[in-house]
Design a protein around this motif. Structure first.
Motif, mmCIF file in Angstrom:
data_model
loop_
_atom_site.group_PDB
_atom_site.id
_atom_site.type_symbol
_atom_site.label_atom_id
_atom_site.label_comp_id
_atom_site.label_asym_id
_atom_site.label_seq_id
_atom_site.Cartn_x
_atom_site.Cartn_y
_atom_site.Cartn_z
ATOM 1 N N MET A 198 9.645 116.190 21.687
ATOM 2 C CA MET A 198 10.450 116.441 20.375
ATOM 3 C C MET A 198 12.207 116.027 20.418
ATOM 4 O O MET A 198 12.574 115.895 21.532
ATOM 5 C CB MET A 198 10.707 117.964 19.860
ATOM 6 N N PHE A 199 12.624 115.552 19.121
ATOM 7 C CA PHE A 199 13.600 114.876 19.416
ATOM 8 C C PHE A 199 14.447 115.689 18.081
ATOM 9 O O PHE A 199 14.023 115.844 17.324
ATOM 10 C CB PHE A 199 13.777 113.378 19.081
ATOM 11 N N PHE A 200 15.965 116.140 18.648
ATOM 12 C CA PHE A 200 16.682 116.919 17.894
ATOM 13 C C PHE A 200 17.968 115.737 17.559
ATOM 14 O O PHE A 200 18.568 115.251 18.421
ATOM 15 C CB PHE A 200 17.002 118.219 18.099
ATOM 16 N N ARG A 204 10.514 119.993 24.744
ATOM 17 C CA ARG A 204 8.981 120.174 24.561
ATOM 18 C C ARG A 204 8.662 121.548 24.365
ATOM 19 O O ARG A 204 8.953 122.523 24.835
ATOM 20 C CB ARG A 204 8.516 119.865 26.026
ATOM 21 N N LEU A 205 7.204 121.815 23.624
ATOM 22 C CA LEU A 205 6.888 123.060 23.513
ATOM 23 C C LEU A 205 5.244 122.974 24.270
ATOM 24 O O LEU A 205 4.649 122.007 24.140
ATOM 25 C CB LEU A 205 6.111 123.146 21.921
ATOM 26 N N PHE A 225 9.368 126.986 24.673
ATOM 27 C CA PHE A 225 10.307 125.727 24.256
ATOM 28 C C PHE A 225 11.235 125.611 25.452
ATOM 29 O O PHE A 225 11.784 126.264 25.815
ATOM 30 C CB PHE A 225 11.080 125.844 22.934
ATOM 31 N N THR A 226 11.276 124.336 25.876
ATOM 32 C CA THR A 226 12.246 123.944 26.914
ATOM 33 C C THR A 226 12.947 122.772 26.552
ATOM 34 O O THR A 226 12.381 121.706 26.205
ATOM 35 C CB THR A 226 11.239 123.509 28.225
ATOM 36 N N VAL A 227 14.136 122.958 26.657
ATOM 37 C CA VAL A 227 15.099 121.651 26.454
ATOM 38 C C VAL A 227 15.061 120.710 27.553
ATOM 39 O O VAL A 227 14.838 121.339 28.998
ATOM 40 C CB VAL A 227 16.434 122.157 26.239
#
Length: 106
Positions: free
Chosen positions: A1-3, A15-16, A22-24
């Motif tokens: 995932m990208f924020f 990532r989920l 959720f982990t950064v």
């Protein structure tokens, strides 16, 4: 995932897992991201577009969340697109102003 935060240009990846935890993965804020109005995924790549400047770029996230800029496409003369929508490895561009559209590949 990208924020991504358009105002501060801060970015991060995460990532989920299968349980929804959720982990950064990476804080990418120091990587000097441009100002983008649209960011769309295409397979393992990301396509960045700024509607105001018509600038564009492509990049990739690896499995560890590290980001690599692939190409600055700003000089390629992208059109005036109001919607940029992914469809697998294809990207659909549409302009509400001209009612025109096109398809590109990531």
């Amino acid at each position: 995932m990208f924020f991504y935060n358009e105002q501060t240009r801060a970015a991060a990846s995460g990532r989920l897992d299968s349980s929804g935890n959720f982990t950064v993965l990476q804080d990418l804020s120091g990587d000097g991201f441009g100002q983008w109005t649209h960011i769309v995924p295409g397979d393992s790549q990301l396509f960045f577009y700024n509607e105001g400047t018509r600038g564009a770029a492509s990049g990739r996230l690896d499995d560890s969340g590290n980001f690599t800029m692939l190409q600055d496409l700003s000089s390629d003369g992208f059109g005036d697109w109001t919607q940029v929508v992914p469809n697998g490895s294809l990207i659909f561009f549409y302009s509400a102003n001209s009612r025109g559209g096109c398809i590109g590949q990531a």
